[in-house]
Write a protein that holds these residues in place. Structure first.
Motif, PDB file in Angstrom:
ATOM      1  N   ASP A 101      -4.110   7.755  -1.416  1.00 31.74           N
ATOM      2  CA  ASP A 101      -4.286   7.051  -1.194  1.00 31.74           C
ATOM      3  C   ASP A 101      -5.338   6.195  -0.673  1.00 31.74           C
ATOM      4  O   ASP A 101      -5.310   5.007  -0.689  1.00 31.74           O
ATOM      5  N   HIS A 113      -4.235  12.449   6.191  1.00 27.10           N
ATOM      6  CA  HIS A 113      -4.958  11.893   5.359  1.00 27.10           C
ATOM      7  C   HIS A 113      -6.687  11.037   4.967  1.00 27.10           C
ATOM      8  O   HIS A 113      -6.370  10.922   3.868  1.00 27.10           O
ATOM      9  N   HIS A 119       0.058  -1.570   0.323  1.00 27.10           N
ATOM     10  CA  HIS A 119       0.088   0.044   0.129  1.00 27.10           C
ATOM     11  C   HIS A 119       0.936   1.490   0.548  1.00 27.10           C
ATOM     12  O   HIS A 119       1.066   2.163  -1.082  1.00 27.10           O
ATOM     13  N   LYS A 167       0.604   2.450  11.009  1.00 25.63           N
ATOM     14  CA  LYS A 167       0.244   1.134  11.385  1.00 25.63           C
ATOM     15  C   LYS A 167       0.855  -0.402  11.500  1.00 25.63           C
ATOM     16  O   LYS A 167       0.909  -1.132  11.695  1.00 25.63           O
ATOM     17  N   HIS A 169       2.818   8.206   5.557  1.00 30.90           N
ATOM     18  CA  HIS A 169       2.112   8.165   5.949  1.00 30.90           C
ATOM     19  C   HIS A 169       1.380   7.828   6.808  1.00 30.90           C
ATOM     20  O   HIS A 169      -0.038   7.932   7.332  1.00 30.90           O
ATOM     21  N   ASP A 170       1.235   6.262   6.498  1.00 23.07           N
ATOM     22  CA  ASP A 170       0.802   5.350   7.262  1.00 23.07           C
ATOM     23  C   ASP A 170       1.322   4.616   8.390  1.00 23.07           C
ATOM     24  O   ASP A 170       1.524   3.387   8.836  1.00 23.07           O
TER      25      ASP A 170
HETATM   26 FE   LIG Z   1      -2.596   4.792   3.820  1.00 20.25          FE
END
Ligand SMILES: [Fe+2]
Ligand SMILES: [Fe+2]
Length: 347
Positions: A300, A271, A185, A221, A217-218
């Motif tokens: 995204d 985001h 991703h 996670k 950005h992630d």
């Molecule tokens: Fe994302």
């Protein structure tokens, strides 16, 4: 790995850099014995063949088991057929002038070793590997601590170069092969953002800024349980609530890491915000959401729609774009249209 035999490493540097864009490259001198060097796919000899030590080096190479199936490209300095004949006698499978442009030499190397691939294919493969390595280092560090922001820089050029050299389609093909859904991703978002920024004609500084933000950005996670992160199918309400914490957690990780620019921090936290206030974590509306965040949010969502997972039928570009177009009020319409032109017009 490609081996460059050089008697002048300073002179060979442009060639070594050009090879490094398509394959791992190792430079050795004419004293190389070829005994402990490990497996390699090809050799480029950038040496003065009239020198005895150069001849001895290539003769030693000729005795290496399996040498005949490994191309040897000799860059010759003498004029006329004599230099070519000498190189052929020393085992060269191809002779090129030492004055040839490094890109041309790399093109010949690729045709010799990977006849079914283009230079652009190999550039994209190599750059995706580099960016993928960065992702795993980044997520491993973020799982329990902070990230080294200067090392994130190492992921930016591979994405921008791959998009510039090979185009978005090649990048997507390469990244879809990633099993790890989060890495896949983040690399999809990064390539898509780089292609969008390029198509908008943004400056190199802005392209770098958006690519950096897309890569991390992630990062939040990294602290979401794998059972939720990799769950096949829809999340229930509780799981979704946990998943949504990745945005503020990512912002916390990057803030604590230090040296993170304001755009990357804003993109990481916001985001998932929507212009109509229906997003999370802060329910921001319209003017509260800056342009870089709006742009990355589109990338995204698109990346999430086109991701490849074993249990899911892949969505086509036009299906994903029509979903984005249907999000009027949540996303900026003009930007969605420009995005559509960027990904549909992309090679
Ligand atoms: Fe994302
Ligand atoms: Fe996210």
């Amino acid at each position: 790995m490609i081996v460059v035999v050089s008697d002048r490493p300073d002179r060979s540097r442009p060639l070594v850099e050009a090879i490094g864009a398509v394959a791992e490259c190792r430079v050795v001198g004419t004293d190389e014995t070829w005994e402990r060097i490990g497996p390699f796919r090809g050799v480029i000899a950038d040496i003065t063949l009239s020198r005895p030590e150069a001849k001895r080096c290539l003769r030693r190479l000729a005795t290496r088991p399996g040498r005949r199936s490994t191309p040897l490209i000799c860059l010759t300095r003498g004029s006329g057929q004599g230099a070519f004949t000498e190189a052929r006698n020393l085992g060269a499978t191809l002779c090129l002038s030492a004055l040839a442009e490094p890109r041309m030499v790399v093109g010949s190397l690729v045709r010799e070793i990977w006849p079914d691939k283009s230079v652009a294919d190999l550039v994209v493969t190599r750059e995706a590997q580099r960016a993928g390595t960065l992702m795993s280092t980044l997520f491993a560090a973020a799982q329990t601590g902070t990230v080294d922001m200067p090392s994130v820089e190492q992921g930016i050029a591979p994405v921008l170069d791959a998009i510039h050299e090979g185009g978005l389609s090649r990048w997507l093909d390469e990244v879809w092969a990633y099993d790890d859904v989060t890495f896949q991703h983040c690399l999809l978002v990064s390539g898509t953002a780089a292609a969008f920024a390029q198509s908008l004609g943004l400056s190199m500084t802005d392209r770098q800024l958006l690519t950096r933000a897309a890569l991390v950005h992630d990062v939040g996670k990294s602290r979401i349980p794998h059972a939720i992160l990799n769950k096949p199918g829809r999340l229930d309400d509780d799981e979704r609530a946990v998943m949504q914490t990745h945005a503020p957690i990512g912002h916390e990780i990057l803030s604590a890491s230090g040296g993170c620019d304001a755009v990357t921090l804003a993109v990481t936290r916001h985001h998932h915000e929507m212009l109509d206030g229906s997003g999370y974590p802060d329910g921001l509306c319209a003017d509260e959401i800056g342009d870089p965040v709006r742009l990355l949010t589109i990338c995204d969502i698109y990346a999430a729609l086109i991701e490849r997972r074993p249990y899911k039928t892949p969505m086509t570009t036009s299906e994903a774009l029509s979903i984005l177009s249907g999000m009027e009020g949540k996303l900026e319409g003009g930007l969605v249209q420009a995005f559509g032109r960027a990904v549909q017009g992309a090679p």
